[in-house]
Design an enzyme around this catalytic site. Structure first.
Site, PDB file in Angstrom:
ATOM      1  N   SER A  98      61.147   6.968 -70.861  1.00  0.00           N
ATOM      2  CA  SER A  98      62.465   7.545 -71.087  1.00  0.00           C
ATOM      3  C   SER A  98      62.596   8.871 -70.327  1.00  0.00           C
ATOM      4  O   SER A  98      62.337   8.915 -69.129  1.00  0.00           O
ATOM      5  CB  SER A  98      62.700   7.707 -72.596  1.00  0.00           C
ATOM      6  OG  SER A  98      64.065   7.799 -72.886  1.00  0.00           O
ATOM      7  N   ASP A 105      65.148   0.947 -72.909  1.00  0.00           N
ATOM      8  CA  ASP A 105      64.244   2.084 -73.075  1.00  0.00           C
ATOM      9  C   ASP A 105      62.827   1.672 -73.492  1.00  0.00           C
ATOM     10  O   ASP A 105      62.634   0.890 -74.427  1.00  0.00           O
ATOM     11  CB  ASP A 105      64.829   3.016 -74.139  1.00  0.00           C
ATOM     12  CG  ASP A 105      64.353   4.444 -74.008  1.00  0.00           C
ATOM     13  OD1 ASP A 105      63.141   4.645 -73.934  1.00  0.00           O
ATOM     14  OD2 ASP A 105      65.212   5.347 -73.989  1.00  0.00           O
TER      15      ASP A 105
END
Length: 255
Positions: free
Chosen positions: A39, A151
């Site tokens: 991320s 993600d």
């Protein structure tokens, strides 16, 4: 000293604390031979792997408006698109492939079709960062090679395993959420981020058990979205990392 690898975890705007960790590593002359990120950690990891100094990364972080990294693109998959983020990465680094980084680089995303972890070690850097930071429900998934990516926080928020699998002798990681206290959200983005990150805090503790040093700054006073916190987050990251790394170096010196 052993060859050191660094894993940078996810945590939205809290990721600014990673810059302080890079500063501490630089001041203590601790070279990093491998780096991984998930991320926002993937973004910081890529900047470092391609030679950006901590000062350059700091200036980039201070200049970014996190909420301006996306554009409205309503679809059946999400509210926003993070294509703009990819454009910013390309503007900062140029059109680069992961395998060309001077420091061995890996980034973690999730195949939302299978729920399995995807580790990017080659291919377009900007695409991998977009995939790794694509919060499901908020951002439209990033399609690459026929796979819908979201993600990497869902599968490995602090990406230690790619470093161990890559043969790292010593691993340092940064867990942004270990000591984080979630705040009352004031908009839908804050609500979605809180819901997203609260689901993974327990599994992250298991992932970081294998490391030589886990740096966990106390970020309980900060929220996940306010970009006005960037400078202070960098400072907290530095003030936490410097003494921890200094002690770690002392313990790793040849006797």
């Amino acid at each position: 000293m052993k060859h050191t690898a660094l894993a940078l975890g996810g945590g939205a705007v809290l990721g600014a604390a990673h810059v302080g960790v890079l500063r501490a590593l630089t001041e203590l002359h601790i070279p990093v031979s491998m780096i991984s990120g998930t991320s926002i950690g993937a973004f910081i990891a890529a900047l470092h792997a391609f030679g950006k100094s901590w000062q350059e990364v700091r200036d980039i972080a201070l200049d970014l408006d996190w909420l301006d990294l996306s554009g409205l693109e309503l679809s059946q998959y999400g509210l926003l698109s993070n294509k703009k983020f990819g454009g910013i990465v390309t503007e900062l680094l140029g059109h680069k492939n992961i395998e060309d980084a001077p420091i061995a680089l890996s980034m973690v995303a999730t195949d939302i079709g299978t729920g399995k972890k995807v580790v990017f070690t080659e291919g377009d850097v900007a695409t991998a960062i977009m995939a790794s930071s694509c919060i499901p429900g908020l951002f439209r998934p990033v399609e690459y090679c026929g796979v819908l990516h979201v993600d990497g926080v869902l599968t490995e928020n602090v990406p230690v395993s790619p470093l161990i699998d890559g043969g790292a002798e010593s691993v340092i990681c940064v867990d942004l959420l270990a000591r984080h206290a979630f705040k009352k959200p004031y908009n839908i983005i804050g609500l979605l981020l809180n819901a997203f990150y609260t689901t993974i805090t327990n599994t992250t503790a298991l992932q970081t058990e294998m490391v030589d040093l886990c740096i966990s700054p106390d970020l309980s006073e900060f929220n996940l979205v306010d970009c006005c916190q960037i400078a202070e987050l960098i400072d907290v990251g530095y003030r936490t990392a410097h003494p921890a790394l200094k002690e770690w170096v002392r313990g790793n010196r040849p006797s």
